[in-house]
Motif scaffolding. Structure first.
Motif, PDB file in Angstrom:
ATOM      1  N   ASN A  10       0.898  -1.160  -0.699  1.00  0.00           N
ATOM      2  CA  ASN A  10       0.016  -0.197  -0.118  1.00  0.00           C
ATOM      3  C   ASN A  10       0.245   1.064  -0.146  1.00  0.00           C
ATOM      4  O   ASN A  10       0.411   2.323   0.162  1.00  0.00           O
ATOM      5  CB  ASN A  10      -1.162  -0.076   1.525  1.00  0.00           C
ATOM      6  N   ARG A  11       1.949   0.960  -0.157  1.00  0.00           N
ATOM      7  CA  ARG A  11       3.116   2.054   0.364  1.00  0.00           C
ATOM      8  C   ARG A  11       4.369   1.873  -0.939  1.00  0.00           C
ATOM      9  O   ARG A  11       5.175   1.555  -0.114  1.00  0.00           O
ATOM     10  CB  ARG A  11       3.592   2.796   1.695  1.00  0.00           C
ATOM     11  N   PRO A  12       4.138   2.073  -1.961  1.00  0.00           N
ATOM     12  CA  PRO A  12       5.179   1.505  -2.903  1.00  0.00           C
ATOM     13  C   PRO A  12       6.159   2.695  -3.057  1.00  0.00           C
ATOM     14  O   PRO A  12       5.807   4.298  -2.408  1.00  0.00           O
ATOM     15  CB  PRO A  12       4.573   1.730  -4.091  1.00  0.00           C
ATOM     16  N   GLY A  13       7.414   2.246  -2.865  1.00  0.00           N
ATOM     17  CA  GLY A  13       8.226   3.500  -2.879  1.00  0.00           C
ATOM     18  C   GLY A  13       9.014   3.899  -1.853  1.00  0.00           C
ATOM     19  O   GLY A  13       9.709   4.366  -1.226  1.00  0.00           O
ATOM     20  N   VAL A  14       8.449   2.824  -0.478  1.00  0.00           N
ATOM     21  CA  VAL A  14       8.599   3.351   0.463  1.00  0.00           C
ATOM     22  C   VAL A  14       9.668   2.349   1.260  1.00  0.00           C
ATOM     23  O   VAL A  14       9.123   0.788   0.928  1.00  0.00           O
ATOM     24  CB  VAL A  14       7.214   3.666   1.835  1.00  0.00           C
ATOM     25  N   PRO A  15      10.896   2.106   1.089  1.00  0.00           N
ATOM     26  CA  PRO A  15      11.621   1.566   2.280  1.00  0.00           C
ATOM     27  C   PRO A  15      11.408   0.454   3.557  1.00  0.00           C
ATOM     28  O   PRO A  15      10.286   0.883   4.163  1.00  0.00           O
ATOM     29  CB  PRO A  15      13.094   1.182   1.947  1.00  0.00           C
ATOM     30  N   MET A  16      11.752  -0.706   3.319  1.00  0.00           N
ATOM     31  CA  MET A  16      11.919  -1.594   5.169  1.00  0.00           C
ATOM     32  C   MET A  16      12.340  -0.539   6.310  1.00  0.00           C
ATOM     33  O   MET A  16      13.575   0.415   5.852  1.00  0.00           O
ATOM     34  CB  MET A  16      12.288  -2.268   5.335  1.00  0.00           C
ATOM     35  N   PHE A  17      11.646  -0.453   7.584  1.00  0.00           N
ATOM     36  CA  PHE A  17      12.407   0.448   8.088  1.00  0.00           C
ATOM     37  C   PHE A  17      12.460   2.147   7.825  1.00  0.00           C
ATOM     38  O   PHE A  17      13.398   2.881   8.060  1.00  0.00           O
ATOM     39  CB  PHE A  17      13.775   0.049   8.621  1.00  0.00           C
ATOM     40  N   HIS A  18      11.157   2.456   7.257  1.00  0.00           N
ATOM     41  CA  HIS A  18      11.614   3.761   6.994  1.00  0.00           C
ATOM     42  C   HIS A  18      11.573   4.593   6.983  1.00  0.00           C
ATOM     43  O   HIS A  18      12.187   5.828   7.448  1.00  0.00           O
ATOM     44  CB  HIS A  18       9.884   3.503   6.318  1.00  0.00           C
ATOM     45  N   GLU A  19      11.248   4.523   8.821  1.00  0.00           N
ATOM     46  CA  GLU A  19      11.481   5.755   9.565  1.00  0.00           C
ATOM     47  C   GLU A  19      13.503   6.372  10.535  1.00  0.00           C
ATOM     48  O   GLU A  19      13.740   6.899  11.405  1.00  0.00           O
ATOM     49  CB  GLU A  19      11.023   5.232  11.106  1.00  0.00           C
ATOM     50  N   ARG A  20      13.801   4.953   9.469  1.00  0.00           N
ATOM     51  CA  ARG A  20      15.851   5.523   9.576  1.00  0.00           C
ATOM     52  C   ARG A  20      16.003   5.584   9.169  1.00  0.00           C
ATOM     53  O   ARG A  20      15.829   5.448   7.569  1.00  0.00           O
ATOM     54  CB  ARG A  20      16.269   4.422  10.701  1.00  0.00           C
ATOM     55  N   ASP A  21      17.374   6.380   8.314  1.00  0.00           N
ATOM     56  CA  ASP A  21      18.561   6.751   7.826  1.00  0.00           C
ATOM     57  C   ASP A  21      18.900   4.866   6.955  1.00  0.00           C
ATOM     58  O   ASP A  21      19.035   4.369   8.394  1.00  0.00           O
ATOM     59  CB  ASP A  21      19.782   7.680   7.529  1.00  0.00           C
ATOM     60  N   GLY A  22      18.734   5.495   5.901  1.00  0.00           N
ATOM     61  CA  GLY A  22      19.775   3.652   5.078  1.00  0.00           C
ATOM     62  C   GLY A  22      19.892   3.543   4.062  1.00  0.00           C
ATOM     63  O   GLY A  22      19.107   3.970   2.956  1.00  0.00           O
ATOM     64  N   TRP A  23      21.267   2.772   3.742  1.00  0.00           N
ATOM     65  CA  TRP A  23      21.013   2.007   2.538  1.00  0.00           C
ATOM     66  C   TRP A  23      19.873   0.769   2.390  1.00  0.00           C
ATOM     67  O   TRP A  23      19.561   0.180   2.984  1.00  0.00           O
ATOM     68  CB  TRP A  23      22.289   1.494   2.888  1.00  0.00           C
ATOM     69  N   HIS A  24      19.854   0.428   0.815  1.00  0.00           N
ATOM     70  CA  HIS A  24      18.707  -0.343   0.320  1.00  0.00           C
ATOM     71  C   HIS A  24      19.022  -0.532  -1.187  1.00  0.00           C
ATOM     72  O   HIS A  24      20.338  -0.346  -1.752  1.00  0.00           O
ATOM     73  CB  HIS A  24      17.552  -0.015   0.429  1.00  0.00           C
ATOM     74  N   VAL A  25      18.400  -1.872  -1.454  1.00  0.00           N
ATOM     75  CA  VAL A  25      19.119  -2.388  -2.638  1.00  0.00           C
ATOM     76  C   VAL A  25      17.974  -2.494  -3.244  1.00  0.00           C
ATOM     77  O   VAL A  25      16.760  -2.855  -2.754  1.00  0.00           O
ATOM     78  CB  VAL A  25      19.653  -3.649  -2.210  1.00  0.00           C
ATOM     79  N   MET A  26      18.242  -2.135  -4.467  1.00  0.00           N
ATOM     80  CA  MET A  26      16.790  -1.756  -5.614  1.00  0.00           C
ATOM     81  C   MET A  26      17.311  -2.696  -7.195  1.00  0.00           C
ATOM     82  O   MET A  26      19.202  -2.412  -7.526  1.00  0.00           O
ATOM     83  CB  MET A  26      16.553  -0.203  -5.947  1.00  0.00           C
ATOM     84  N   GLU A  27      17.104  -2.753  -7.907  1.00  0.00           N
ATOM     85  CA  GLU A  27      16.501  -3.399  -8.914  1.00  0.00           C
ATOM     86  C   GLU A  27      16.106  -2.714  -9.740  1.00  0.00           C
ATOM     87  O   GLU A  27      14.383  -2.405  -9.481  1.00  0.00           O
ATOM     88  CB  GLU A  27      16.639  -4.589  -8.606  1.00  0.00           C
ATOM     89  N   GLY A  28      16.213  -1.963 -11.267  1.00  0.00           N
ATOM     90  CA  GLY A  28      16.052  -1.581 -12.444  1.00  0.00           C
ATOM     91  C   GLY A  28      14.866  -3.038 -12.684  1.00  0.00           C
ATOM     92  O   GLY A  28      15.681  -3.560 -13.137  1.00  0.00           O
ATOM     93  N   ARG A  29      13.257  -2.392 -12.779  1.00  0.00           N
ATOM     94  CA  ARG A  29      12.648  -3.328 -13.885  1.00  0.00           C
ATOM     95  C   ARG A  29      12.697  -3.671 -15.090  1.00  0.00           C
ATOM     96  O   ARG A  29      13.223  -4.314 -15.267  1.00  0.00           O
ATOM     97  CB  ARG A  29      11.529  -2.970 -13.617  1.00  0.00           C
ATOM     98  N   VAL A  30      13.116  -2.636 -15.507  1.00  0.00           N
ATOM     99  CA  VAL A  30      13.640  -2.751 -17.634  1.00  0.00           C
ATOM    100  C   VAL A  30      14.906  -3.187 -17.632  1.00  0.00           C
ATOM    101  O   VAL A  30      15.267  -4.315 -18.140  1.00  0.00           O
ATOM    102  CB  VAL A  30      13.342  -1.290 -18.069  1.00  0.00           C
ATOM    103  N   ALA A  31      15.833  -2.256 -16.820  1.00  0.00           N
ATOM    104  CA  ALA A  31      17.615  -2.635 -17.419  1.00  0.00           C
ATOM    105  C   ALA A  31      17.910  -3.772 -16.628  1.00  0.00           C
ATOM    106  O   ALA A  31      19.422  -4.443 -16.315  1.00  0.00           O
ATOM    107  CB  ALA A  31      18.490  -1.635 -17.570  1.00  0.00           C
ATOM    108  N   GLY A  32      17.599  -3.829 -15.044  1.00  0.00           N
ATOM    109  CA  GLY A  32      17.675  -5.324 -13.975  1.00  0.00           C
ATOM    110  C   GLY A  32      18.938  -4.899 -13.434  1.00  0.00           C
ATOM    111  O   GLY A  32      19.526  -5.677 -12.918  1.00  0.00           O
ATOM    112  N   GLN A  33      19.522  -3.923 -13.716  1.00  0.00           N
ATOM    113  CA  GLN A  33      19.966  -3.369 -13.247  1.00  0.00           C
ATOM    114  C   GLN A  33      20.135  -2.828 -11.666  1.00  0.00           C
ATOM    115  O   GLN A  33      18.880  -2.329 -11.107  1.00  0.00           O
ATOM    116  CB  GLN A  33      20.545  -1.830 -13.357  1.00  0.00           C
ATOM    117  N   THR A  34      22.280  -3.559 -10.049  1.00  0.00           N
ATOM    118  CA  THR A  34      21.420  -3.517  -9.144  1.00  0.00           C
ATOM    119  C   THR A  34      21.390  -1.859  -8.864  1.00  0.00           C
ATOM    120  O   THR A  34      22.926  -1.356  -9.201  1.00  0.00           O
ATOM    121  CB  THR A  34      22.410  -4.733  -8.724  1.00  0.00           C
ATOM    122  N   ALA A  35      21.176  -0.812  -7.633  1.00  0.00           N
ATOM    123  CA  ALA A  35      21.591   0.081  -7.116  1.00  0.00           C
ATOM    124  C   ALA A  35      21.307  -0.091  -5.832  1.00  0.00           C
ATOM    125  O   ALA A  35      20.381  -0.422  -4.866  1.00  0.00           O
ATOM    126  CB  ALA A  35      20.790   0.644  -7.633  1.00  0.00           C
TER     127      ALA A  35
END
Length: 122
Positions: A10-35
């Motif tokens: 229900n909250r796309p774009g909001v990460p796990m532990f959203h109340e804290r600053d931090g790094w997260h791993v994403m993957e682009g759906r089109v190019a499949g690149q990990t960021a």
């Protein structure tokens, strides 16, 4: 794209532990690149591609937070304590198991913790 794989659908774009600053791993759906992306507690920061997460999260698959060894150990310790509390509550609630069995279960959890705390073999 309806399947966004975010921790809270229900909250796309909001990460796990959203109340804290931090790094997260994403993957682009089109190019499949990990960021590796940074969440500052309110929005995603970084280059223009990463900023797109703030407006178009459906184009990214959320992989998960980047946790330090200390954070992982804290989470495991909290989980062990939660399990111990569940065992104690089960024993006190309706005599499902007797006190000796309860103590054996708790000793098993404590032994597992002690073994994990030994560290890697050298």
């Amino acid at each position: 794209m309806t399947d966004t794989n975010w921790p809270d659908p229900n909250r796309p774009g909001v990460p796990m532990f959203h109340e804290r600053d931090g790094w997260h791993v994403m993957e682009g759906r089109v190019a499949g690149q990990t960021a590796l992306t940074h969440w500052n507690g309110r929005e995603w920061g970084g280059g223009e591609q990463v900023r797109a997460l703030n407006t178009s999260p459906e184009w990214y698959r959320y992989v998960g937070p980047v946790l330090t060894p200390t954070q992982i150990n804290e989470m495991l310790a909290a989980e062990r304590e939660r399990i111990k509390s569940m065992v104690v509550r089960a024993c006190n609630a309706g005599n499902i198991i007797n006190v000796l069995q309860r103590d054996m279960l708790i000793a098993g959890i404590d032994s597992e913790t002690a073994i994990r705390n030994l560290g890697a073999a050298s």
